[in-house]
Design a protein around this motif. Structure first.
Motif, short mmCIF file in Angstrom:
data_model
loop_
_atom_site.label_atom_id
_atom_site.label_comp_id
_atom_site.label_asym_id
_atom_site.label_seq_id
_atom_site.Cartn_x
_atom_site.Cartn_y
_atom_site.Cartn_z
N ARG A 168 0.83 -1.21 0.00
CA ARG A 168 0.00 0.00 0.00
C ARG A 168 0.86 1.26 0.00
NH1 ARG A 168 -5.38 -1.06 1.01
NH2 ARG A 168 -5.81 -3.15 1.85
N TRP A 227 -4.67 3.80 -10.64
CA TRP A 227 -5.57 3.32 -9.59
C TRP A 227 -5.81 4.35 -8.49
CZ3 TRP A 227 -3.56 -2.34 -8.41
CH2 TRP A 227 -3.86 -3.17 -9.50
N PRO A 274 -10.41 -13.34 -7.34
CA PRO A 274 -9.76 -12.66 -6.21
C PRO A 274 -8.33 -13.13 -6.00
CG PRO A 274 -11.97 -13.37 -5.62
CD PRO A 274 -11.67 -13.99 -6.95
N ALA A 311 -2.97 -7.29 -0.19
CA ALA A 311 -3.39 -5.91 -0.42
C ALA A 311 -3.62 -5.61 -1.89
CB ALA A 311 -2.32 -4.96 0.13
N ASN A 343 -5.25 -7.17 -4.14
CA ASN A 343 -6.65 -7.36 -4.52
C ASN A 343 -7.49 -6.13 -4.17
OD1 ASN A 343 -8.72 -9.47 -5.48
ND2 ASN A 343 -9.63 -8.74 -3.57
N ASP A 344 -7.34 -5.64 -2.94
CA ASP A 344 -8.10 -4.46 -2.51
C ASP A 344 -7.71 -3.22 -3.31
OD1 ASP A 344 -9.36 -6.02 -0.62
OD2 ASP A 344 -7.99 -5.45 1.00
N LEU A 345 -6.43 -3.06 -3.58
CA LEU A 345 -5.97 -1.90 -4.34
C LEU A 345 -6.53 -1.93 -5.77
CD1 LEU A 345 -2.25 -1.80 -3.18
CD2 LEU A 345 -3.98 -0.05 -2.71
N SER A 346 -6.52 -3.11 -6.37
CA SER A 346 -7.01 -3.21 -7.75
C SER A 346 -8.50 -2.94 -7.83
CB SER A 346 -6.68 -4.58 -8.34
OG SER A 346 -7.42 -5.61 -7.70
N LEU A 347 -9.27 -3.44 -6.87
CA LEU A 347 -10.71 -3.18 -6.86
C LEU A 347 -11.00 -1.69 -6.67
CD1 LEU A 347 -12.07 -6.19 -4.77
CD2 LEU A 347 -12.26 -5.83 -7.23
N ARG A 348 -10.29 -1.10 -5.74
CA ARG A 348 -10.47 0.33 -5.49
C ARG A 348 -10.15 1.15 -6.74
NH1 ARG A 348 -6.73 3.74 -1.18
NH2 ARG A 348 -7.27 5.83 -1.93
N LYS A 384 -16.75 -11.07 -9.39
CA LYS A 384 -15.97 -12.29 -9.21
C LYS A 384 -16.39 -13.34 -10.23
CE LYS A 384 -15.31 -11.70 -4.21
NZ LYS A 384 -15.55 -12.30 -2.88
#
Length: 288
Positions: A2, A76, A135, A139, A141-146, A157
């Motif tokens: 992050r 991103w 998925p 971190a 995964n969360d960064l890419s979704l955001r 998914k």
């Protein structure tokens, strides 16, 4: 992860692209596997070019690939206005408008060429697209979704399979975004030409088209020189992609991807082992 992404996200685009260019240069002078694979691929795919021209393109391709990696944090997480305004032109986007006007959803296909996410993510502010993903851990995964959802795009998914996830979305008149320029698992592909070479190619798009009736549009993101931004290119699919014969449809899909590559071969990622799987009886493509 992050912290690294946050720092990279706020660096100026010329700095990020300079870093990507430097990494590509290191891979070139160190005779990396990506360089060697790229030279093999281009020798088979663009044999009409001289060895010097092939080498020039592969060297540029390595820089372009790693520019994409280091730019990802900015796309991103970076300043929203700068990311949106980074796309200088949406060339032939009326192709996409006509596709949505049919009311059957849209299958948008792109490939590992240029700055695909730098164009696709801002585009989602104006068009209802869903990316299909599996998925990942940690971190990233969360960064890419955001990042991929920051302007209104959505991610779904595809743990039960891309086809099952995509068909309901297309039935609602929405768009799905997919990159088919890869070697799929055994049993999920057929051998059809790509740049003159038989390539094990996913049949997913042929099946989606047949079941949904959705139109197909090709897109690729051109990275402009001098860190001046990007151009989003949109192309109509070859008519053969709508043929009920899976082989004909899949070959037409590769013809559409080939058209993108030939428009700017310096920005295609030649270092990927696209021809790793071979038809029965053919030797290892990358042995030498």
């Amino acid at each position: 992860m992050r912290v690294l992404f946050t720092v990279l996200a706020w660096l100026p685009l010329p700095v990020l692209q300079g870093l990507g260019r430097f990494i590509g240069w290191l891979l070139w002078i160190s005779n990396s596997s990506r360089k060697r694979v790229g030279l093999i691929n281009i020798a088979h795919c663009l044999p009409e070019l001289s060895a010097a021209e092939q080498a020039r393109i592969v060297r540029a391709s390595l820089a372009q690939e790693f520019m994409t990696y280091v730019e990802t944090a900015r796309v991103w997480l970076g300043p929203a206005r700068a990311v949106r305004e980074g796309v200088r032109e949406w060339r032939n986007i009326e192709v996409l408008d006509r596709a949505f006007a049919q009311g059957k959803g849209v299958i948008l296909l792109t490939l590992h060429q240029g700055a695909f996410e730098a164009v696709a993510i801002p585009m989602s502010a104006s068009y209802p697209f869903y990316g299909l993903y599996k998925p990942q851990k940690g971190a990233l995964n969360d960064l890419s979704l955001r990042g991929r959802c920051r302007f209104g795009g959505r991610m779904v998914k595809a743990e039960a399979g891309v086809r099952r996830a995509a068909l309901p979305l297309l039935a609602e008149g929405l768009g799905v975004y997919y990159m088919p320029d890869h070697d799929p698992p055994e049993g999920r592909g057929v051998f059809v030409p790509f740049l003159g070479v038989p390539a094990h190619t996913p049949t997913l798009i042929a099946r989606l088209v047949a079941e949904s009736g959705a139109p197909v549009v090709f897109m690729w993101g051109e990275r402009l020189p001098g860190a001046r931004g990007y151009i989003g290119h949109y192309l109509e699919a070859p008519a053969g992609i709508y043929d009920p014969d899976v082989l004909i449809s899949t070959a037409a899909m590769n013809a559409g991807l080939e058209r993108c590559v030939r428009a700017c071969p310096e920005q295609y990622w030649w270092g990927y082992k696209r021809f790793r799987r071979r038809p029965p009886g053919e030797p290892d493509f990358y042995r030498h």
